[in-house]
Write a protein that holds these residues in place. Structure first.
Motif, PDB file in Angstrom:
ATOM      1  N   LEU A  79       2.309   3.468  -7.503  1.00 25.40           N
ATOM      2  CA  LEU A  79       1.802   3.325  -8.870  1.00 25.40           C
ATOM      3  C   LEU A  79       1.918   4.669  -9.557  1.00 25.40           C
ATOM      4  O   LEU A  79       1.597   5.710  -8.965  1.00 25.40           O
ATOM      5  CB  LEU A  79       0.337   2.900  -8.849  1.00 25.40           C
ATOM      6  N   LEU A  80       2.349   4.661 -10.798  1.00 27.49           N
ATOM      7  CA  LEU A  80       2.560   5.907 -11.528  1.00 27.49           C
ATOM      8  C   LEU A  80       1.654   5.971 -12.757  1.00 27.49           C
ATOM      9  O   LEU A  80       1.610   5.026 -13.541  1.00 27.49           O
ATOM     10  CB  LEU A  80       4.017   6.026 -11.977  1.00 27.49           C
ATOM     11  N   PHE A  81       0.945   7.074 -12.896  1.00 29.13           N
ATOM     12  CA  PHE A  81       0.169   7.347 -14.103  1.00 29.13           C
ATOM     13  C   PHE A  81       0.610   8.706 -14.626  1.00 29.13           C
ATOM     14  O   PHE A  81       0.590   9.688 -13.878  1.00 29.13           O
ATOM     15  CB  PHE A  81      -1.336   7.393 -13.806  1.00 29.13           C
ATOM     16  N   VAL A  82       0.982   8.762 -15.891  1.00 29.86           N
ATOM     17  CA  VAL A  82       1.425  10.018 -16.475  1.00 29.86           C
ATOM     18  C   VAL A  82       0.494  10.379 -17.632  1.00 29.86           C
ATOM     19  O   VAL A  82       0.379   9.639 -18.610  1.00 29.86           O
ATOM     20  CB  VAL A  82       2.875   9.944 -16.987  1.00 29.86           C
ATOM     21  N   TRP A  93       0.880   4.109 -17.725  1.00 31.12           N
ATOM     22  CA  TRP A  93       1.063   3.688 -16.336  1.00 31.12           C
ATOM     23  C   TRP A  93       2.379   2.923 -16.194  1.00 31.12           C
ATOM     24  O   TRP A  93       2.852   2.257 -17.122  1.00 31.12           O
ATOM     25  CB  TRP A  93      -0.116   2.836 -15.849  1.00 31.12           C
ATOM     26  N   VAL A  94       2.965   3.048 -15.017  1.00 29.90           N
ATOM     27  CA  VAL A  94       4.265   2.431 -14.723  1.00 29.90           C
ATOM     28  C   VAL A  94       4.216   1.914 -13.292  1.00 29.90           C
ATOM     29  O   VAL A  94       3.698   2.589 -12.391  1.00 29.90           O
ATOM     30  CB  VAL A  94       5.414   3.448 -14.860  1.00 29.90           C
ATOM     31  N   GLN A 128       0.863  -1.176   0.000  1.00 34.22           N
ATOM     32  CA  GLN A 128       0.000   0.000   0.000  1.00 34.22           C
ATOM     33  C   GLN A 128       0.903   1.229   0.000  1.00 34.22           C
ATOM     34  O   GLN A 128       1.151   1.854   1.024  1.00 34.22           O
ATOM     35  CB  GLN A 128      -0.941  -0.011   1.202  1.00 34.22           C
ATOM     36  N   ARG A 129       1.386   1.577  -1.205  1.00 35.37           N
ATOM     37  CA  ARG A 129       2.339   2.674  -1.366  1.00 35.37           C
ATOM     38  C   ARG A 129       1.730   3.876  -2.070  1.00 35.37           C
ATOM     39  O   ARG A 129       2.434   4.830  -2.398  1.00 35.37           O
ATOM     40  CB  ARG A 129       3.567   2.192  -2.149  1.00 35.37           C
ATOM     41  N   GLY A 130       0.434   3.812  -2.336  1.00 36.96           N
ATOM     42  CA  GLY A 130      -0.227   4.951  -2.946  1.00 36.96           C
ATOM     43  C   GLY A 130      -0.125   4.960  -4.461  1.00 36.96           C
ATOM     44  O   GLY A 130       0.509   4.108  -5.085  1.00 36.96           O
ATOM     45  N   CYS A 131      -0.760   5.955  -5.036  1.00 37.23           N
ATOM     46  CA  CYS A 131      -0.826   6.104  -6.485  1.00 37.23           C
ATOM     47  C   CYS A 131      -0.595   7.571  -6.832  1.00 37.23           C
ATOM     48  O   CYS A 131      -1.181   8.465  -6.213  1.00 37.23           O
ATOM     49  CB  CYS A 131      -2.197   5.642  -6.983  1.00 37.23           C
ATOM     50  N   LEU A 132       0.263   7.803  -7.809  1.00 35.94           N
ATOM     51  CA  LEU A 132       0.568   9.153  -8.272  1.00 35.94           C
ATOM     52  C   LEU A 132       0.013   9.346  -9.686  1.00 35.94           C
ATOM     53  O   LEU A 132       0.377   8.616 -10.607  1.00 35.94           O
ATOM     54  CB  LEU A 132       2.082   9.382  -8.298  1.00 35.94           C
ATOM     55  N   TRP A 133      -0.883  10.317  -9.830  1.00 36.55           N
ATOM     56  CA  TRP A 133      -1.359  10.734 -11.150  1.00 36.55           C
ATOM     57  C   TRP A 133      -0.623  12.018 -11.498  1.00 36.55           C
ATOM     58  O   TRP A 133      -0.694  12.998 -10.746  1.00 36.55           O
ATOM     59  CB  TRP A 133      -2.866  10.981 -11.129  1.00 36.55           C
ATOM     60  N   MET A 134       0.066  12.050 -12.632  1.00 37.83           N
ATOM     61  CA  MET A 134       0.920  13.190 -12.947  1.00 37.83           C
ATOM     62  C   MET A 134       0.592  13.780 -14.315  1.00 37.83           C
ATOM     63  O   MET A 134       0.229  13.061 -15.250  1.00 37.83           O
ATOM     64  CB  MET A 134       2.392  12.758 -12.913  1.00 37.83           C
ATOM     65  N   ARG A 168      11.672  12.286 -12.232  1.00 30.88           N
ATOM     66  CA  ARG A 168      12.472  13.501 -12.075  1.00 30.88           C
ATOM     67  C   ARG A 168      11.566  14.731 -12.075  1.00 30.88           C
ATOM     68  O   ARG A 168      10.684  14.870 -12.935  1.00 30.88           O
ATOM     69  CB  ARG A 168      13.487  13.608 -13.201  1.00 30.88           C
ATOM     70  N   ALA A 169      11.818  15.622 -11.135  1.00 33.79           N
ATOM     71  CA  ALA A 169      10.998  16.826 -10.996  1.00 33.79           C
ATOM     72  C   ALA A 169      10.979  17.649 -12.272  1.00 33.79           C
ATOM     73  O   ALA A 169       9.957  18.259 -12.621  1.00 33.79           O
ATOM     74  CB  ALA A 169      11.519  17.666  -9.827  1.00 33.79           C
ATOM     75  N   ALA A 170      12.078  17.661 -13.001  1.00 30.10           N
ATOM     76  CA  ALA A 170      12.173  18.501 -14.195  1.00 30.10           C
ATOM     77  C   ALA A 170      11.218  18.073 -15.306  1.00 30.10           C
ATOM     78  O   ALA A 170      10.918  18.870 -16.204  1.00 30.10           O
ATOM     79  CB  ALA A 170      13.611  18.476 -14.720  1.00 30.10           C
ATOM     80  N   GLY A 171      10.724  16.838 -15.241  1.00 29.79           N
ATOM     81  CA  GLY A 171       9.879  16.342 -16.328  1.00 29.79           C
ATOM     82  C   GLY A 171       8.400  16.343 -16.035  1.00 29.79           C
ATOM     83  O   GLY A 171       7.603  15.868 -16.852  1.00 29.79           O
ATOM     84  N   ILE A 172       7.997  16.884 -14.874  1.00 30.01           N
ATOM     85  CA  ILE A 172       6.597  16.814 -14.452  1.00 30.01           C
ATOM     86  C   ILE A 172       6.100  18.205 -14.053  1.00 30.01           C
ATOM     87  O   ILE A 172       6.829  18.976 -13.408  1.00 30.01           O
ATOM     88  CB  ILE A 172       6.442  15.837 -13.264  1.00 30.01           C
ATOM     89  N   LEU A 173       4.869  18.536 -14.418  1.00 27.44           N
ATOM     90  CA  LEU A 173       4.263  19.803 -14.028  1.00 27.44           C
ATOM     91  C   LEU A 173       3.810  19.759 -12.583  1.00 27.44           C
ATOM     92  O   LEU A 173       4.222  20.567 -11.750  1.00 27.44           O
ATOM     93  CB  LEU A 173       3.073  20.107 -14.943  1.00 27.44           C
ATOM     94  N   ARG A 174       2.936  18.831 -12.262  1.00 25.83           N
ATOM     95  CA  ARG A 174       2.465  18.569 -10.889  1.00 25.83           C
ATOM     96  C   ARG A 174       1.639  17.290 -10.927  1.00 25.83           C
ATOM     97  O   ARG A 174       1.419  16.722 -11.992  1.00 25.83           O
ATOM     98  CB  ARG A 174       1.677  19.745 -10.320  1.00 25.83           C
ATOM     99  N   GLY A 175       1.168  16.863  -9.752  1.00 25.50           N
ATOM    100  CA  GLY A 175       0.427  15.617  -9.722  1.00 25.50           C
ATOM    101  C   GLY A 175      -0.592  15.572  -8.606  1.00 25.50           C
ATOM    102  O   GLY A 175      -0.773  16.536  -7.846  1.00 25.50           O
ATOM    103  N   VAL A 176      -1.267  14.440  -8.508  1.00 26.71           N
ATOM    104  CA  VAL A 176      -2.232  14.152  -7.455  1.00 26.71           C
ATOM    105  C   VAL A 176      -1.838  12.821  -6.835  1.00 26.71           C
ATOM    106  O   VAL A 176      -1.586  11.846  -7.548  1.00 26.71           O
ATOM    107  CB  VAL A 176      -3.670  14.084  -8.005  1.00 26.71           C
ATOM    108  N   TYR A 177      -1.796  12.781  -5.505  1.00 25.86           N
ATOM    109  CA  TYR A 177      -1.360  11.581  -4.791  1.00 25.86           C
ATOM    110  C   TYR A 177      -2.526  10.992  -4.017  1.00 25.86           C
ATOM    111  O   TYR A 177      -3.220  11.694  -3.276  1.00 25.86           O
ATOM    112  CB  TYR A 177      -0.222  11.951  -3.833  1.00 25.86           C
TER     113      TYR A 177
END
Length: 404
Positions: free
Chosen positions: A244-247, A259-260, A91-97, A135-144
């Motif tokens: 979980l990563l969603f871009v 998703w990654v 249970q590590r959460g999910c990041l939508w970016m 990497r922070a440089a490649g993302i605008l912002r996200g929702v966790y």
């Protein structure tokens, strides 16, 4: 003395194994799970393993009922892991970016319409949450979403089958179903390659092959089997606590998110794509195996992932990979088909997972078990998944796919 009720579940994926274990625990009688090949050798073997609100769906396709299913699944898989440690659970959460401002509105909805614990995160925190994988440089912002979890769909499905057998259920692998036995308008059993199995209730949870099982009864469900492909890299030392990563990256050419996730130190990733192979099972029928799917979808996933290298460099750093194929079934309204099938007494279906079977499967198993054991479920309002709700809607797989 009353004769013991006999229930047969057809299909050894996450839906079928979830139904089987819930039926057994509901005390409906003797439960047999029948699988044509081995457990989790169909679409569940290629499952992404998300246990999260909406999964690969959107807020428009999910309601309070699906939210309840997601909450139930998080607890269910945690308990499965405690009982069967071979079924990993994190249970590590999910990041939508979002990669650009153009991507942000759809990602922001994951917060404004998401779970109560969701929050907006800035690029620097995203990099910290992912241990530098993003990497922070490649993302605008996200929702966790901190409460979201991840499992191995293949291992969890096998663990469910093993638990079902250990608790007294009958598991019959390598047992293809050749037909359904109907007497006086009611189900009476299933004919298999190894003989007939008598049954008072039958649940069809055969995924992309569901309509093939129902065909001889003149029945079919309005579902479209859509080919999907996932890429799994060699071990790259990915952190085991990676969310979980969603871009969302419209500049990649894909309408939906890429998703990654981490799996055994590897990267596993995929996306919804529009290539000819996506509809191959609609045009050519569903084969017995998925090992001959055309690879144009894989190439499209690779191409799209390569556009994200400023955000996730590891997406181009791998040297080798393997592919997993599946065929999740979609419906025109984005909601599953679960319940008693009109026209044949005591025949039930679980189909149309809309690529959210891992998240919704345990809850659907509970709904089916309560429906058979008690005549209805007090868990959620199961009417929203009624098999009879599609009157006037597209019916054939081609029509359903065109309406998606």
């Amino acid at each position: 003395m009353c004769r013991e009720t006999k229930v047969v579940v057809v299909g050894g994926g996450v839906l079928g194994t979830s139904a089987a274990i819930h039926l057994l625990r509901a005390g409906v009688g003797h439960v047999t799970l029948v699988e044509r090949d081995g457990v989790a050798q169909g679409t569940s073997g290629a499952g992404a393993g998300f246990v999260a609100p909406w999964s690969l769906g959107s807020p428009d396709e999910c309601g309070a009922e699906e939210a309840a299913l997601a909450d139930y699944a998080i607890d269910f898989y945690r308990e499965l892991n405690a009982a069967r440690p071979e079924a990993p659970y994190r249970q590590r959460g999910c990041l939508w970016m979002a990669q650009t401002e153009r991507d942000w509105p759809s990602v922001e909805r994951r917060h404004t319409e998401g779970p109560a614990d969701s929050r907006i995160v800035e690029p620097e925190e995203i990099e910290k949450l992912t241990g530098g994988v993003v990497r922070a440089a490649g993302i605008l912002r996200g929702v966790y979403h901190p409460s979201s979890a991840q499992i191995s769909a293949e291992r969890a499905t096998r663990a469910l089958a093993a638990l079902f057998a250990a608790e007294g259920g009958t598991l019959r692998e390598r047992t293809p179903v050749r037909g359904l036995v109907v007497e006086d308008g009611r189900i009476a059993g299933v004919d298999t390659a190894h003989g007939r199995i008598e049954a008072d209730r039958v649940v069809i949870a055969a995924g992309a092959w569901t309509n093939a099982v129902l065909a001889e009864l003149g029945q079919s469900l309005p579902i479209a089997p859509i080919a999907v492909s996932r890429i799994v890299t060699e071990p790259l030392g990915m952190p085991g606590d990676l969310p979980l990563l969603f871009v969302k990256a419209l500049d990649s050419g894909l309408k939906k998110s890429i998703w990654v996730r981490e799996e055994d130190g590897r990267l596993m990733f995929g996306a919804n794509y529009d290539t000819p192979s996506r509809l191959t099972f609609i045009e050519d029928g569903v084969p017995e195996r998925f090992d001959q799917v055309d690879l144009d979808g894989v190439l499209e996933v690779k191409r799209a992932a390569e556009t994200l290298t400023t955000a996730i460099p590891a997406l181009v750093e791998y040297k080798s990979f393997r592919i997993k194929h599946g065929a999740p079934c979609y419906t025109v309204d984005g909601r599953a088909i679960v319940g008693a099938l009109p026209g044949v007494g005591n025949l039930y279906v679980m189909a149309g997972c809309n690529e959210q079977g891992v998240t919704h499967g345990p809850g659907f198993g509970r709904v089916i078990a309560e429906t058979i054991a008690a005549g209805g479920s007090d868990f959620v309002d199961a009417a929203v998944w009624s098999p009879g709700r599609f009157e006037g809607e597209p019916q054939s797989p081609r029509e359903v796919a065109a309406a998606l």
